[in-house]
Design a protein around this motif. Structure first.
Motif, PDB file in Angstrom:
ATOM      1  N   ARG A 226      45.120  50.143  38.751  1.00 37.15           N
ATOM      2  CA  ARG A 226      44.145  49.650  37.761  1.00 37.15           C
ATOM      3  C   ARG A 226      42.829  49.277  38.430  1.00 37.15           C
ATOM      4  O   ARG A 226      41.745  49.667  37.965  1.00 37.15           O
ATOM      5  N   GLU A 227      42.902  48.517  39.515  1.00 36.21           N
ATOM      6  CA  GLU A 227      41.673  48.048  40.165  1.00 36.21           C
ATOM      7  C   GLU A 227      40.848  49.227  40.694  1.00 36.21           C
ATOM      8  O   GLU A 227      39.623  49.247  40.553  1.00 36.21           O
ATOM      9  N   VAL A 228      41.516  50.198  41.308  1.00 36.30           N
ATOM     10  CA  VAL A 228      40.786  51.335  41.870  1.00 36.30           C
ATOM     11  C   VAL A 228      40.138  52.135  40.739  1.00 36.30           C
ATOM     12  O   VAL A 228      38.964  52.528  40.831  1.00 36.30           O
ATOM     13  N   ALA A 229      40.882  52.334  39.664  1.00 39.03           N
ATOM     14  CA  ALA A 229      40.337  53.095  38.533  1.00 39.03           C
ATOM     15  C   ALA A 229      39.173  52.343  37.878  1.00 39.03           C
ATOM     16  O   ALA A 229      38.135  52.937  37.563  1.00 39.03           O
ATOM     17  N   GLU A 230      39.329  51.035  37.693  1.00 38.44           N
ATOM     18  CA  GLU A 230      38.274  50.260  37.029  1.00 38.44           C
ATOM     19  C   GLU A 230      36.998  50.237  37.856  1.00 38.44           C
ATOM     20  O   GLU A 230      35.888  50.302  37.323  1.00 38.44           O
ATOM     21  N   GLU A 231      37.160  50.091  39.174  1.00 38.23           N
ATOM     22  CA  GLU A 231      35.977  49.877  40.012  1.00 38.23           C
ATOM     23  C   GLU A 231      35.319  51.171  40.473  1.00 38.23           C
ATOM     24  O   GLU A 231      34.120  51.201  40.738  1.00 38.23           O
ATOM     25  N   THR A 232      36.099  52.255  40.583  1.00 39.88           N
ATOM     26  CA  THR A 232      35.517  53.490  41.124  1.00 39.88           C
ATOM     27  C   THR A 232      35.813  54.726  40.297  1.00 39.88           C
ATOM     28  O   THR A 232      35.283  55.796  40.595  1.00 39.88           O
ATOM     29  N   GLY A 233      36.698  54.617  39.317  1.00 36.86           N
ATOM     30  CA  GLY A 233      37.056  55.767  38.513  1.00 36.86           C
ATOM     31  C   GLY A 233      37.997  56.730  39.207  1.00 36.86           C
ATOM     32  O   GLY A 233      38.339  57.784  38.656  1.00 36.86           O
ATOM     33  N   VAL A 234      38.452  56.405  40.410  1.00 38.24           N
ATOM     34  CA  VAL A 234      39.314  57.310  41.177  1.00 38.24           C
ATOM     35  C   VAL A 234      40.773  57.072  40.794  1.00 38.24           C
ATOM     36  O   VAL A 234      41.258  55.945  40.844  1.00 38.24           O
ATOM     37  N   PRO A 235      41.504  58.131  40.405  1.00 41.19           N
ATOM     38  CA  PRO A 235      42.925  57.969  40.072  1.00 41.19           C
ATOM     39  C   PRO A 235      43.788  57.917  41.332  1.00 41.19           C
ATOM     40  O   PRO A 235      43.521  58.630  42.305  1.00 41.19           O
ATOM     41  N   VAL A 236      44.787  57.067  41.315  1.00 44.88           N
ATOM     42  CA  VAL A 236      45.648  56.862  42.486  1.00 44.88           C
ATOM     43  C   VAL A 236      47.077  57.262  42.155  1.00 44.88           C
ATOM     44  O   VAL A 236      47.583  56.956  41.073  1.00 44.88           O
ATOM     45  N   GLY A 237      47.726  57.950  43.106  1.00 45.29           N
ATOM     46  CA  GLY A 237      49.130  58.315  42.963  1.00 45.29           C
ATOM     47  C   GLY A 237      50.008  57.373  43.764  1.00 45.29           C
ATOM     48  O   GLY A 237      50.342  56.274  43.328  1.00 45.29           O
ATOM     49  N   THR A 238      50.351  57.787  44.980  1.00 49.98           N
ATOM     50  CA  THR A 238      51.258  57.001  45.811  1.00 49.98           C
ATOM     51  C   THR A 238      50.608  55.696  46.277  1.00 49.98           C
ATOM     52  O   THR A 238      49.440  55.675  46.677  1.00 49.98           O
ATOM     53  N   VAL A 239      51.387  54.623  46.237  1.00 54.45           N
ATOM     54  CA  VAL A 239      50.940  53.310  46.721  1.00 54.45           C
ATOM     55  C   VAL A 239      51.989  52.796  47.707  1.00 54.45           C
ATOM     56  O   VAL A 239      53.164  52.688  47.355  1.00 54.45           O
ATOM     57  N   THR A 240      51.569  52.513  48.929  1.00 53.47           N
ATOM     58  CA  THR A 240      52.514  52.107  49.977  1.00 53.47           C
ATOM     59  C   THR A 240      52.104  50.759  50.555  1.00 53.47           C
ATOM     60  O   THR A 240      50.949  50.559  50.945  1.00 53.47           O
ATOM     61  N   TYR A 241      53.085  49.846  50.624  1.00 54.55           N
ATOM     62  CA  TYR A 241      52.822  48.511  51.163  1.00 54.55           C
ATOM     63  C   TYR A 241      52.509  48.567  52.656  1.00 54.55           C
ATOM     64  O   TYR A 241      53.167  49.297  53.402  1.00 54.55           O
ATOM     65  N   MET A 242      51.529  47.771  53.091  1.00 58.11           N
ATOM     66  CA  MET A 242      51.171  47.722  54.510  1.00 58.11           C
ATOM     67  C   MET A 242      51.427  46.353  55.138  1.00 58.11           C
ATOM     68  O   MET A 242      52.093  46.241  56.151  1.00 58.11           O
ATOM     69  N   ALA A 243      50.892  45.312  54.567  1.00 55.56           N
ATOM     70  CA  ALA A 243      51.004  43.970  55.156  1.00 55.56           C
ATOM     71  C   ALA A 243      50.502  42.942  54.151  1.00 55.56           C
ATOM     72  O   ALA A 243      49.831  43.297  53.185  1.00 55.56           O
ATOM     73  N   SER A 244      50.831  41.686  54.411  1.00 56.90           N
ATOM     74  CA  SER A 244      50.315  40.626  53.539  1.00 56.90           C
ATOM     75  C   SER A 244      49.744  39.502  54.381  1.00 56.90           C
ATOM     76  O   SER A 244      50.029  39.373  55.573  1.00 56.90           O
ATOM     77  N   GLN A 245      48.937  38.702  53.739  1.00 61.99           N
ATOM     78  CA  GLN A 245      48.259  37.624  54.449  1.00 61.99           C
ATOM     79  C   GLN A 245      48.073  36.433  53.505  1.00 61.99           C
ATOM     80  O   GLN A 245      47.465  36.580  52.445  1.00 61.99           O
ATOM     81  N   GLY A 246      48.585  35.282  53.915  1.00 55.83           N
ATOM     82  CA  GLY A 246      48.286  34.065  53.174  1.00 55.83           C
ATOM     83  C   GLY A 246      46.787  33.823  53.251  1.00 55.83           C
ATOM     84  O   GLY A 246      46.183  33.994  54.312  1.00 55.83           O
ATOM     85  N   TRP A 247      46.197  33.438  52.162  1.00 56.16           N
ATOM     86  CA  TRP A 247      44.742  33.286  52.116  1.00 56.16           C
ATOM     87  C   TRP A 247      44.435  31.966  51.391  1.00 56.16           C
ATOM     88  O   TRP A 247      44.164  31.957  50.194  1.00 56.16           O
ATOM     89  N   PRO A 248      44.504  30.875  52.115  1.00 54.61           N
ATOM     90  CA  PRO A 248      44.465  29.555  51.463  1.00 54.61           C
ATOM     91  C   PRO A 248      43.061  29.096  51.107  1.00 54.61           C
ATOM     92  O   PRO A 248      42.643  27.983  51.446  1.00 54.61           O
ATOM     93  N   PHE A 249      42.312  29.948  50.421  1.00 51.74           N
ATOM     94  CA  PHE A 249      40.916  29.626  50.069  1.00 51.74           C
ATOM     95  C   PHE A 249      40.680  29.797  48.580  1.00 51.74           C
ATOM     96  O   PHE A 249      39.821  30.573  48.178  1.00 51.74           O
ATOM     97  N   PRO A 250      41.364  29.092  47.668  1.00 49.35           N
ATOM     98  CA  PRO A 250      42.258  28.005  48.027  1.00 49.35           C
ATOM     99  C   PRO A 250      43.739  28.350  48.008  1.00 49.35           C
ATOM    100  O   PRO A 250      44.526  27.638  48.624  1.00 49.35           O
ATOM    101  N   SER A 251      44.161  29.391  47.303  1.00 50.55           N
ATOM    102  CA  SER A 251      45.613  29.561  47.143  1.00 50.55           C
ATOM    103  C   SER A 251      45.991  31.034  46.997  1.00 50.55           C
ATOM    104  O   SER A 251      46.884  31.373  46.239  1.00 50.55           O
TER     105      SER A 251
END
Ligand SMILES: [Zn+2]
Length: 313
Positions: A226-251
């Motif tokens: 959704r975000e990629v389509a809304e912001e750039t109009g580009v359709p996305v197929g495969t989505v693969t998890y890479m990593a996560s990061q806590g970002w406490p600014f603020p939550s």
């Protein structure tokens, strides 16, 4: 806390690799938390309105022995249990109601500094601990009233729960994190290219990966598409998890993905994203070599870009 040059051998993402034991199975027992606070080795991180209290240059954040922190304990709006390390308990104390100068004086510091000001100075696990302190104190400070009935709440579970004090409601409130997806979108190639965007408010020529908050009842993969389509109009197929990061600014919790576009035509929304374009590895490497930024050192954006850049084509 000490600064170290060893951070590059440690977690690849800032605010990651926290090594304390959060003891979440014990902190519901107030007697246990009180005993840890009174025990030898207990320390306390004083904070003031989301900022650390620091001394020296480069800045060293205050971490006080509880036995020597009466001025902080007696004035703190909230004292929250963070966890245990080999030396004992670690707590965070919120001095936000004080004037800044009084908070700094009570903590024996010189000035205040946001956690992000330690980029390049602190090891990532140390920054993770400060981020954790920042995030949990922020949550407590902004949940003094029940979202259900409006009555006052009281801290429990060492600061990891707030209970409504209205007996007719008695709702329990727990800290919430706000998940956001961040994604490096690549084409199907060859040549392989990645999609970067210039966001509202950023300088000309300043490109970064796409990102956005996860909506209610939305999967992470759907949020990426959704975000990629809304912001750039580009359709996305495969989505693969890479990593996560806590970002406490603020939550926040940043959840990083690699996504594959099924077409390359771009149509930006002109609001959040002003411009977007495809970059080959050579173009991205050239930007990096000529001093162009590949994102802030503490951001997962930079990690996603670098990991793509160094892959074999
Ligand atoms: Zn209530």
């Amino acid at each position: 806390m000490t600064s170290s040059n060893a951070r590059r051998r440690e977690p690849v993402l800032a605010y990651s690799g926290g090594v304390i034991d959060r003891a979440s199975n014990h902190r519901s027992d107030p007697g246990w938390v009180d005993a840890i606070l009174a025990a030898d080795g207990a320390r306390l991180i004083p904070m003031w309105r989301d900022q650390c209290i620091v001394s020296g240059e480069p800045a060293v954040p205050a971490m006080l022995a509880v036995t020597e922190a009466a001025a902080v304990l007696n004035t703190a709006a909230e004292t929250v249990f963070l966890g245990l390390d080999d030396d004992g308990g670690i707590f965070a104390a919120d001095l936000s109601p004080l004037r800044q100068s009084h908070a700094v004086e009570a903590a024996g510091g010189e000035r205040v500094l946001d956690v992000r000001g330690f980029v390049g100075v602190l090891r990532y696990p140390e920054a993770a601990l400060l981020g954790y302190a920042r995030g949990i104190l922020h949550w407590n400070r902004h949940h003094h009233y029940c979202g259900n009935c409006g009555s006052a709440t009281r801290s429990g579970h060492g600061g990891h729960l707030r209970a409504c004090q209205n007996d007719g409601c008695a709702r329990l409130h727990f800290p919430r994190v706000e998940p956001a997806v961040i994604m490096l979108v690549e084409n199907q190639g060859p040549p392989r290219k990645c999609l970067l965007a210039r966001h509202k408010g950023s300088a000309a020529g300043s490109y970064s990966t796409l990102a956005g908050f996860v909506d209610v009842s939305e999967s992470l993969e759907d949020a990426v598409r959704r975000e990629v389509a809304e912001e750039t109009g580009v359709p996305v197929g495969t989505v693969t998890y890479m990593a996560s990061q806590g970002w406490p600014f603020p939550s926040g919790l940043m959840i990083g993905f690699r996504a594959t576009a099924t077409a390359e035509t771009i149509s930006v929304d002109g609001e959040e994203v002003l411009e977007a374009r495809w970059f080959t590895r050579a173009e991205l490497a050239e930007r990096a070599a000529s001093g162009g930024s590949l994102g802030r050192e503490d951001s997962i954006d930079r990690y996603l870009l670098h990991s793509w850049l160094v892959e074999d084509s």
